[in-house]
Design a protein around this motif. Structure first.
Motif, PDB file in Angstrom:
ATOM      1  N   LEU A 282       0.892  -1.024   0.262  1.00  0.00           N
ATOM      2  CA  LEU A 282      -0.140  -0.209   0.000  1.00  0.00           C
ATOM      3  C   LEU A 282       0.759   1.381  -0.074  1.00  0.00           C
ATOM      4  N   ASP A 285       1.965   1.775  -3.586  1.00  0.00           N
ATOM      5  CA  ASP A 285       0.938   2.138  -4.445  1.00  0.00           C
ATOM      6  C   ASP A 285       0.809   3.689  -4.041  1.00  0.00           C
ATOM      7  N   THR A 286       0.830   3.881  -3.025  1.00  0.00           N
ATOM      8  CA  THR A 286       0.324   5.322  -2.623  1.00  0.00           C
ATOM      9  C   THR A 286       1.429   6.223  -3.062  1.00  0.00           C
ATOM     10  N   ARG A 319      -3.850   9.608   2.566  1.00  0.00           N
ATOM     11  CA  ARG A 319      -4.361   8.642   1.655  1.00  0.00           C
ATOM     12  C   ARG A 319      -3.794   7.170   2.094  1.00  0.00           C
ATOM     13  N   LEU A 320      -2.622   7.101   2.501  1.00  0.00           N
ATOM     14  CA  LEU A 320      -2.351   5.723   3.128  1.00  0.00           C
ATOM     15  C   LEU A 320      -3.013   5.340   4.397  1.00  0.00           C
ATOM     16  N   ARG A 322      -6.148   6.071   5.269  1.00  0.00           N
ATOM     17  CA  ARG A 322      -7.482   5.742   4.823  1.00  0.00           C
ATOM     18  C   ARG A 322      -7.403   4.440   4.299  1.00  0.00           C
ATOM     19  N   ARG A 323      -6.478   4.193   3.425  1.00  0.00           N
ATOM     20  CA  ARG A 323      -6.376   2.880   2.733  1.00  0.00           C
ATOM     21  C   ARG A 323      -6.113   1.667   3.571  1.00  0.00           C
ATOM     22  N   LEU A 324      -5.191   2.146   4.499  1.00  0.00           N
ATOM     23  CA  LEU A 324      -4.906   0.792   5.238  1.00  0.00           C
ATOM     24  C   LEU A 324      -5.770   0.445   6.157  1.00  0.00           C
ATOM     25  N   HIS A 325      -6.662   1.369   6.658  1.00  0.00           N
ATOM     26  CA  HIS A 325      -7.733   0.910   7.829  1.00  0.00           C
ATOM     27  C   HIS A 325      -8.969   0.201   6.881  1.00  0.00           C
ATOM     28  N   ALA A 326      -9.102   0.397   5.829  1.00  0.00           N
ATOM     29  CA  ALA A 326     -10.100  -0.243   5.063  1.00  0.00           C
ATOM     30  C   ALA A 326      -9.629  -1.796   4.456  1.00  0.00           C
ATOM     31  N   VAL A 327      -8.322  -1.709   4.149  1.00  0.00           N
ATOM     32  CA  VAL A 327      -7.859  -2.989   3.128  1.00  0.00           C
ATOM     33  C   VAL A 327      -7.284  -4.203   4.348  1.00  0.00           C
ATOM     34  N   SER A 328      -6.803  -3.482   5.548  1.00  0.00           N
ATOM     35  CA  SER A 328      -6.284  -4.474   6.552  1.00  0.00           C
ATOM     36  C   SER A 328      -7.425  -5.330   7.054  1.00  0.00           C
TER      37      SER A 328
END
Length: 378
Positions: A282, A285-286, A319-320, A322-328
């Motif tokens: 992540l 990608d970010t 961005r990181l 937000r994505r980490l909370h959702a994907v993890s």
């Protein structure tokens, strides 16, 4: 001593078969696609010359067509190897059309000697020129010496192939493949020399590829695939020196997964490894293309944002996170969070260690303040 054309061709075919047998032994079993293409090219060339030698006494049309087809396919394999080593190459579609057309037109016009000799040799000369052109303008860094040597061998072969085509198509001085015409004899000698020098060039290219892979492995973290501390320090120092010299902005970040020991204790070390891999993916990608990402040890990661100041670091963090909370939660079954410290390159600051130390100090402040946040160094 007079030169015998058939003997020269027989020696070359034997050498090609020996090289084809030796290459897998030299290169080993675990080789790249480029190396396999080279091995296939050598074997196809050996079959091509063996077939054309045998065609003079048996099954002329079938074996000579096989020879043209194998020779064209050998150049296609060499072109594919150059694609692997140098990146996308020009004239790919045209080359593929010529590789198919050369044996097809040869066998369809076999009854007309001038046609088949002119067609096969003109197209093969064009194919060789396209492959020679493929040694130029690499997309990735590649040694000029082996590329120049290989191009010289290919262009030499193309010149003699074209000359034989001219003799066969427009004169009566080349009535058969074995004709002891000076051009034909010179072509046989040049082909043998080109075989030796071309093989040397390809072995140098393969060695350069192997050395590059070793350097990459030495600077890459085996678990996450991002740079390790050594790679991050080496590349980061160069980038920082460039930024300082040209007075370009740069932001350094240190990121540390929160409560990672609890992840290992609660979910096991395999889950911890997957968490590190997810975070590295992540993070990569970010970041933008050209930014530097490395795993500096344990659950600690470093980032260098090129040509960017503090606002870019803040945006990356948003961005990181937000994505980490959702994907993890979706991929691991539990939530991950991290603490981060950020430092902007200051005028006169030319050392990576100093910049990263300030980012590390800000990271410590983020942990002290309760984790799960970004703190910027003063």
């Amino acid at each position: 001593m007079p030169l015998d054309f058939l003997t020269l061709m027989t020696v070359m075919a034997a050498n090609l078969f020996m090289i084809s047998a030796a290459l897998p032994l030299i290169m080993g079993r675990d080789v790249s696609r480029a190396a396999r293409h080279v091995q296939a090219s050598m074997l196809l060339q050996a079959v091509a010359w063996a077939a054309i030698i045998a065609s003079s006494t048996l099954w002329d049309q079938a074996l000579s067509t096989v020879s043209i087809a194998c020779n064209a396919a050998a150049q296609w394999m060499l072109y594919r190897a150059l694609e692997e080593w140098l990146g996308p190459r020009p004239l790919r579609s045209l080359l593929l059309v010529l590789v198919i057309a050369a044996p097809l037109g040869y066998t369809l016009g076999f009854g007309h000697y001038a046609w088949r000799v002119g067609w096969a040799n003109f197209l093969m000369a064009t194919i060789l020129c396209i492959v020679a052109r493929a040694t130029l303008a690499p997309v990735v860094e590649a040694n000029l010496r082996w590329r120049s040597l290989l191009m010289g061998c290919l262009l030499t072969s193309a010149a003699f192939t074209l000359a034989r085509g001219m003799l066969g198509a427009f004169t009566d001085q080349y009535p058969s493949f074995r004709t002891p015409h000076p051009v034909n004899l010179a072509a046989a000698v040049a082909t043998n020399v080109s075989l030796v020098l071309g093989t040397v060039a390809l072995l140098v290219a393969w060695r350069s590829e192997a050395e590059h892979k070793l350097r990459t492995l030495a600077m890459t973290d085996g678990l996450t695939g991002v740079l390790n501390r050594r790679g991050f320090t080496t590349q980061g120092s160069s980038l920082l020196a460039h930024a300082a010299r040209h007075q370009l902005p740069m932001t350094a970040m240190m990121l540390d997964l929160d409560h990672f020991k609890q992840v290992n204790d609660t979910h096991g070390h395999e889950a911890g490894d997957r968490a590190l891999q997810l975070f590295a993916r992540l993070l990569g990608d970010t970041c933008r293309s050209g930014d530097l990402v490395g795993r500096l040890g344990g659950e600690e990661f470093g980032v260098l944002l090129l040509h960017n100041s503090a606002p870019a670091g803040l945006a990356l963090d948003r961005r990181l996170r937000r994505r980490l909370h959702a994907v993890s939660v979706a991929e691991l079954g539990f939530a991950l969070d991290y603490s981060a410290g950020m430092a902007v390159l200051q005028p006169g600051e030319a050392g990576l260690a100093e910049l990263m130390a300030r980012a590390d100090g800000a990271l410590y402040a983020a942990k002290t303040a309760g984790r799960g946040r970004l703190v910027a160094a003063d």
